[in-house]
Write an enzyme that holds these catalytic residues in place. Structure first.
Site, PDB file in Angstrom:
ATOM      1  N   GLU A 100       0.815  -1.217   0.000  1.00 11.49           N
ATOM      2  CA  GLU A 100       0.000   0.000   0.000  1.00 11.49           C
ATOM      3  C   GLU A 100       0.850   1.268   0.000  1.00 11.49           C
ATOM      4  O   GLU A 100       0.396   2.329   0.440  1.00 11.49           O
ATOM      5  CB  GLU A 100      -0.990  -0.021   1.177  1.00 11.49           C
ATOM      6  N   ASP A 121      -0.582  -5.826   9.098  1.00  7.51           N
ATOM      7  CA  ASP A 121      -1.581  -5.050   9.831  1.00  7.51           C
ATOM      8  C   ASP A 121      -1.512  -5.459  11.299  1.00  7.51           C
ATOM      9  O   ASP A 121      -1.420  -6.652  11.611  1.00  7.51           O
ATOM     10  CB  ASP A 121      -2.991  -5.372   9.331  1.00  7.51           C
ATOM     11  N   HIS A 158      -0.239  -0.335  10.569  1.00  6.40           N
ATOM     12  CA  HIS A 158       0.784  -1.288  10.138  1.00  6.40           C
ATOM     13  C   HIS A 158       1.942  -1.348  11.128  1.00  6.40           C
ATOM     14  O   HIS A 158       2.195  -0.398  11.873  1.00  6.40           O
ATOM     15  CB  HIS A 158       1.344  -0.893   8.767  1.00  6.40           C
TER      16      HIS A 158
END
EC number: 5.3.1.25
Length: 588
Positions: free
Chosen positions: A335, A359, A525
């Site tokens: 991401e 995550d 994260h």
């Protein structure tokens, strides 16, 4: 060819001739040689080569000799200095005044000559001039003839050297954004001022259409692609398709997507570091790459709504092997979370091992686990744990299938065995991506990290008005009973990679409970590395002038520049913030 960054060793000496200096020359230079030998025999660069040291051309007793040493170091790509002495020297005359690299000083603890007095004097000069320096002073008195480095001194020298080398390895490299901001995630709003001023890095960016351009125009090595496709068919297991029936892709489309994601990996790698084979194929501009030490791929949602996702690419870039064999890993952020990418980079440069991107998804309390599974948690899991799970990609080294002395480990690539590579592949499968989230398809990575590995979870955050701050949580991976794991894992996405993590609690602050760790984590994260490296991270952060807002490292292991103590000795967290704010970024 780009030189490795080196550590410069500076032997300083009492400048008085006609007896004093002459009597100290051999002992002083031997100290320098012993430090260089310690570093070169213990530490390695990410490519596996021994760390190189440069020793000053002579002992340093006066300013001209300090200047000669400085000139040599400038030509030798020295990224940090260690000054050593067994005696009194002239403080500000012999110090290295380079403001943009780290400095450390080891003052020999002996009674014959006042090495400790010089250490105190020159550290005072460093503080006065605003050039931080780490002070190293052995706990026990040594004999003047003792050439051994005490264990406590070794520990500090190596901690300093590891962190200092990380600053040198980052300098003049790049962060490459492949795409832009993913789903409004703050970490993927890339801040060039942070990279430039704190890390000495530049930022580069390509649109994700660069992937389709290179595919459509054949800007990749076709021979490697055929070899890669054969290897993937023989070694990579396609997992169970969890999609509902109307979203399941045909076999033909899945086969096409395997070819697509292999090309994505090759293109992502070539974008980062280049590929001389492309020049042979007539693509000289693309062959040079972007000199990227770390990169990130946006993916969601503009890419993944239409094309196969980046999970396979991200997984194998972060992994220490592919169809070309065992190699060092790349550092690659899901991401395009640049701040987690930098967190991974810090970990990697301190350990030379691959990094888990995850995550920080769920805190499972003992009560919740009992309610859902009927199982009572015990051992390291007794206080609850965190579910670390990325949305489809993770280094295969994160399986924990490599071993040392029979225990699971994530090790540098030069220690990795072919049998361990096969074990990682055998304990991983690649299910078709969840098309409710990834409409374009692709293949996720599914495995379970082995338990009982010491790990450190790290996150860099940006705070408006303050700048970057770092948080650190040391702990252990867990191995839950199989039925408990499946019950909990199936509540998220059973096609994604899972790590169960129990942070080490201290009974106070953010580490009063596992819930408090989760509640104080600064972003969605975290970067997880093998080993308890919190102390090394704190040392590195102080070099870069990044305060640490949360950690569970024992106080006796904290090693920062000496002038940090002048900002206060009781509340170290507050002193760290004040020191970093006053001194400012390393490269500003």
């Amino acid at each position: 060819m780009i030189q490795h960054p080196r550590i410069g060793i500076r032997p300083t000496i009492d400048g008085r001739r006609q007896g004093v200096r002459e009597s100290l020359e051999v002992q002083t230079m031997n100290m320098a040689k012993s430090v260089a030998d310690l570093i070169s025999s213990t530490l390695k660069y990410p490519d596996g080569e021994p760390v190189e040291c440069v020793i000053s051309p002579s002992t340093i007793g006066r300013v001209p000799e300090a200047a000669a040493s400085h000139e040599l170091f400038k030509k030798s790509n020295v990224c940090a200095t260690i000054t050593v002495t067994p005696c009194w020297c002239y403080g500000s005359e012999t110090m290295d005044m380079s403001p943009d690299i780290p400095h450390a000083i080891w003052g020999f603890n002996g009674t014959e000559r006042p090495g400790a007095v010089y250490l105190a004097a020159v550290l005072a000069s460093h503080a006065q001039k605003g050039i931080p320096a780490f002070g190293i002073y052995g706990r026990d008195v040594q004999e003047a003839s003792d050439t051994d480095i005490p264990e406590d001194v070794k520990e500090k020298l190596l901690r300093y050297a590891r962190a200092a080398l990380a600053t040198g390895l980052m300098r003049d490299t790049a962060y490459l954004s492949m795409g832009s901001v993913s789903m409004g995630i703050g970490g993927s709003i890339v801040n060039p001022d942070f990279f430039q001023e704190y890390l000495g890095m530049r930022n580069e960016s390509v649109d994700m259409t660069e992937f389709t351009r290179r595919m459509d125009r054949g800007i990749y090595d076709p021979e490697e692609f055929e070899r890669a496709l054969k290897w993937v068919k023989e070694n990579v297991k396609e997992g169970f398709d969890h999609n509902r029936e109307d979203l399941v892709l045909s076999r033909e489309e899945k086969d096409r997507q395997w070819e697509f994601v292999i090309k994505m990996f090759m293109i992502g790698r070539d974008l980062m570091v280049g590929n001389p084979r492309l020049a042979e194929l007539g693509f000289e501009e693309e062959a040079v790459g972007h000199h990227a030490l770390v990169a990130g791929f946006q993916g969601q949602r503009q890419w993944t709504d239409h094309f196969p996702n980046g999970d396979f690419m991200e997984t194998f870039l972060n992994t220490q092997f592919d169809w070309n064999g065992i190699r060092k890993p790349f550092v690659f952020a899901t991401e395009n979370d640049s701040l987690n990418g930098v967190s991974m980079l810090f970990n990697y440069l301190l350990t030379n091992t691959p990094q888990i991107f995850a995550d920080v998804r769920t805190y499972w309390s003992p009560e919740a686990v009992k309610r859902v599974t009927g199982h009572t948690l015990e051992g390291r899991a007794a206080a609850g744990f965190l579910h670390l799970i990325n949305s489809g990609s993770c280094t295969l080294d994160g399986t924990g299938q490599a071993t040392r002395d029979g225990k699971p480990i994530m090790k540098p690539f030069w220690e990795l065995e072919e049998s361990e590579v096969q074990a990682m592949l055998e304990n991983t499968d690649f299910p078709p991506a969840n098309r409710e989230y990834f409409r374009g398809g692709g293949f996720s990575t599914r495995f379970l990290t082995k338990g009982d590995m010491p790990v450190t979870m790290v996150r860099l955050n940006l705070l408006k008005g303050v700048g970057p701050v770092l948080q650190i949580a040391e702990g252990y991976t867990l191995e839950l009973p199989e039925d408990v794991h499946h019950t909990l894992d199936n509540r998220t996405d059973p096609g994604w990679p899972t790590t169960w993590f129990a942070p080490r609690l201290t009974g106070k602050g953010a580490f009063k409970s596992v819930y408090d760790v989760m509640n104080n984590w600064g972003a969605n994260h975290g970067a997880i590395t093998y080993g308890h490296i919190g102390a090394d991270l704190i040392t590195l952060a102080s070099m870069l002038r990044i305060p640490v807002n949360m950690h569970n490292v024992p106080e006796e292991d904290i090693f920062r520049p000496k002038n940090w103590s002048l900002f206060g000795t009781e509340d170290l967290e507050s002193a760290d913030y004040r020191a970093c704010q006053l001194l400012g970024p390393l490269h500003k």
